[in-house]
Design an enzyme around this catalytic site. Structure first.
Site, PDB file in Angstrom:
ATOM      1  N   ARG A  82      27.791 -70.814 -24.175  1.00 46.31           N
ATOM      2  CA  ARG A  82      27.990 -71.007 -22.828  1.00 46.31           C
ATOM      3  C   ARG A  82      29.003 -71.949 -22.373  1.00 46.31           C
ATOM      4  O   ARG A  82      30.010 -72.329 -23.270  1.00 46.31           O
ATOM      5  CB  ARG A  82      26.567 -71.973 -22.599  1.00 46.31           C
ATOM      6  CG  ARG A  82      26.544 -73.131 -23.471  1.00 46.31           C
ATOM      7  CD  ARG A  82      25.169 -73.875 -22.979  1.00 46.31           C
ATOM      8  NE  ARG A  82      24.770 -74.946 -23.875  1.00 46.31           N
ATOM      9  CZ  ARG A  82      24.173 -74.950 -24.985  1.00 46.31           C
ATOM     10  NH1 ARG A  82      23.441 -74.047 -25.092  1.00 46.31           N
ATOM     11  NH2 ARG A  82      23.941 -75.920 -25.698  1.00 46.31           N
ATOM     12  N   ASP A 116      27.278 -82.481 -16.298  1.00 48.53           N
ATOM     13  CA  ASP A 116      28.602 -81.943 -16.494  1.00 48.53           C
ATOM     14  C   ASP A 116      29.143 -81.724 -15.292  1.00 48.53           C
ATOM     15  O   ASP A 116      28.741 -81.240 -14.292  1.00 48.53           O
ATOM     16  CB  ASP A 116      28.503 -80.810 -17.344  1.00 48.53           C
ATOM     17  CG  ASP A 116      27.935 -80.548 -18.577  1.00 48.53           C
ATOM     18  OD1 ASP A 116      27.113 -81.714 -19.097  1.00 48.53           O
ATOM     19  OD2 ASP A 116      27.557 -79.613 -19.252  1.00 48.53           O
TER      20      ASP A 116
HETATM   21  C1  FRU Z   1      26.328 -80.235 -21.780  1.00 52.62           C
HETATM   22  C2  FRU Z   1      25.345 -78.920 -21.502  1.00 52.62           C
HETATM   23  C3  FRU Z   1      26.160 -77.633 -21.455  1.00 52.62           C
HETATM   24  C4  FRU Z   1      25.159 -76.898 -20.360  1.00 52.62           C
HETATM   25  C5  FRU Z   1      24.758 -77.625 -19.578  1.00 52.62           C
HETATM   26  C6  FRU Z   1      23.379 -77.550 -19.088  1.00 52.62           C
HETATM   27  O1  FRU Z   1      26.031 -81.463 -21.542  1.00 52.62           O
HETATM   28  O2  FRU Z   1      24.398 -78.750 -22.567  1.00 52.62           O
HETATM   29  O3  FRU Z   1      26.314 -76.899 -22.744  1.00 52.62           O
HETATM   30  O4  FRU Z   1      26.043 -75.840 -19.788  1.00 52.62           O
HETATM   31  O5  FRU Z   1      24.842 -79.136 -20.380  1.00 52.62           O
HETATM   32  O6  FRU Z   1      22.974 -78.426 -18.116  1.00 52.62           O
END
Ligand code: FRU
Length: 491
Positions: A167, A47
């Site tokens: 999160r 992300d």
């Molecule tokens: C989305 C995700 C988020 C998390 C991150 C971990 O792709 O799963 O929800 O914060 O990636 O890398």
């Protein structure tokens, strides 16, 4: 070979001797490295995080596992730019491994306060039984670029009614008050987004769920983002657990938005239309937006998806980010256009031109060969049943973008694009599109394509893995004729 859990949850310092050099050697021999997209130096990128503007630079971070292409110990890697297209590698932004982010600095966002860039992110921790305990954490970056984490989390527990899947805080300011949305899973295993409020970014009050009309829509909403535009409210998020439905929701996970009246920050009611997928392509997830100093709303996504293997895994790296897109609104729909700054990457101001009418034939255009370019093409005066462009062609390889006038569908086919990709989710993506006149804008890089249709009405974002020799391009019309007017700029 798959890594063990122990191997995945290692910090950079725990790499074996020569391990990083070996990864770098594999990567430098990989023919699919991108030329103008943000990609990881080694390992896995996911992300986009903390997309913001501070002290004369756009700042952008990405989720990063340096030691392999599986999801493991996540860092924030920092890049910055004065123009959104030429990015400077800054280095590690947030290093995980403290009490409240012992198993990863997960996704989050950034906001400027008191001349400092405040980074709000999820600290991922696991206990001995490998049970997840998320904390929402704060780190502050000053003008010198040094990042200091707050000692205590700013949100230290999950409110009752939600699971440990809690999160990805996205923060914004409304007057003197800060708000953030967080992606959550209810204890009944359905996804939603919740809202918090703060006057100082350190003490946060839980307000409750955003009251959408989607009470049962997947099992988890990741990476929510909320903003307003032309008196409308837009809630972006990436829901997991949505079933495919005809041309919709064909990727493993989705990302899209709800648009409606501005969110009522008192009651948290959000009166909106149906969920719209943001992108029609194969590889797009977890986008994040920011407001540029000139007021533009700009979005960048991850050009990849969780739980899917990619052909570059064997070469020690995976994924990249999309080019930045400017968002605007038209008839309750988000329009996405490449930011104007992309023009800075054009190597010639005029570009190569091609204009012709094709009737039941295809034509190869040698001046349009390449692996990294922008192509703009308008197709009009059509009576053909099908017409389109085959690009990155060579031998048996081709990536096909075709309009089927009988079905009124625009179709992207990567069946023969090169190294096979995600076949279990199909190799064709398509959407309805009206009109006898179509404008296509393609941003092709070594192993990807982003296609903007009719000035951003639709976008198809996809990785493709052709051989380096597949540089050709053909325009075609069948079952009648079509006029093509195209310009290509090398990047
Ligand atoms: C989305 C995700 C988020 C998390 C991150 C971990 O792709 O799963 O929800 O914060 O990636 O890398």
């Amino acid at each position: 070979m798959k890594m063990t859990r122990e191997q995945r949850y290692r910090f950079i310092e725990q790499a074996e001797e020569g391990e990083i050099e070996k990864l770098k050697a594999l990567i430098s021999a990989c023919s699919w490295r991108q030329s103008y997209h943000i990609q990881p130096v080694t390992g896995l990128l996911n992300d986009p995080n903390g997309f913001s503007y501070y002290q004369g630079h756009y700042h952008l971070f990405y989720q990063w596992f340096p030691l392999g292409t599986e999801h493991g110990m996540k860092y924030w890697y920092h890049v910055r730019s004065t123009d959104l297209v030429n990015w400077e590698q800054v280095g590690i932004g947030i290093r995980p491994g403290d009490t409240f982010d012992s198993h990863g600095a997960y996704s989050g966002s950034a906001i400027v306060k008191d001349d400092k860039l405040h980074l709000l992110y999820t600290g991922n921790t696991r206990d001995e039984a490998w049970i997840r305990h998320p904390y929402q954490c704060l780190a502050v970056m000053d003008e010198s670029g040094s990042v200091v984490k707050a000692e205590q989390p700013v949100i230290s527990s999950v409110p009752s009614g939600y699971t440990e899947h809690f999160r990805d805080p996205k923060v914004w300011q409304d007057g003197d008050t800060y708000y953030c949305v967080i992606g959550a899973q209810r204890t009944d295993m359905t996804g939603c987004a919740v809202l918090y409020r703060s006057s100082n970014l350190t003490a946060w009050e839980f307000l409750g769920e955003i009251q959408t009309h989607l009470s049962q829509f997947g099992y988890m909403w990741e990476c929510p983002d909320y903003f307003e535009m032309n008196d409308k409210g837009v809630l972006l998020f990436s829901p997991q657990g949505i079933e495919g439905d005809g041309d919709l929701y064909n990727n493993i996970f989705q990302s899209g938005y709800l648009m409606g009246e501005p969110l009522n920050l008192q009651t948290r009611e959000f009166d909106h239309d149906c969920f719209h997928e943001l992108d029609r392509g194969f590889d797009f997830y977890a986008p994040q937006s920011m407001e540029a100093p000139d007021g533009r709303r700009i979005l960048i996504g991850w050009m990849g998806l969780p739980d899917v293997e990619y052909p570059t895994d064997a070469s020690g790296w995976a994924h990249c980010l999309t080019i930045p897109r400017q968002l605007s609104l038209k008839d309750s729909k988000l329009i996405q256009q490449p930011v104007d700054e992309m023009k800075k990457l054009r190597q010639q101001s005029e570009g190569h031109r091609y204009q012709t009418t094709l009737e039941n034939r295809s034509e190869t255009v040698a001046a349009f060969n390449g692996t990294a370019y922008e192509l703009e093409c308008e197709i009009s005066h059509v009576d053909a049943e099908r017409f389109g462009i085959e690009f990155r062609t060579g031998g048996e390889e081709k990536t096909v973008l075709q309009y089927d006038r009988l079905q009124q569908k625009l179709v992207l086919d990567r069946t023969l694009s090169g190294a096979p990709m995600g076949g279990k989710n199909g190799t064709v993506r398509q959407c309805m599109l009206n009109g006898d006149r179509i404008k296509l804008q393609l941003f092709v890089d070594t192993s990807s394509v982003e296609i903007f249709v009719n000035d951003g009405e639709e976008v198809f974002t996809s990785r493709i893995f052709p051989s380096p020799e597949s540089t050709g391009i053909r325009f075609f019309a069948s079952g009648g004729k079509a006029e093509f007017k195209a310009t290509k700029w090398d990047y």
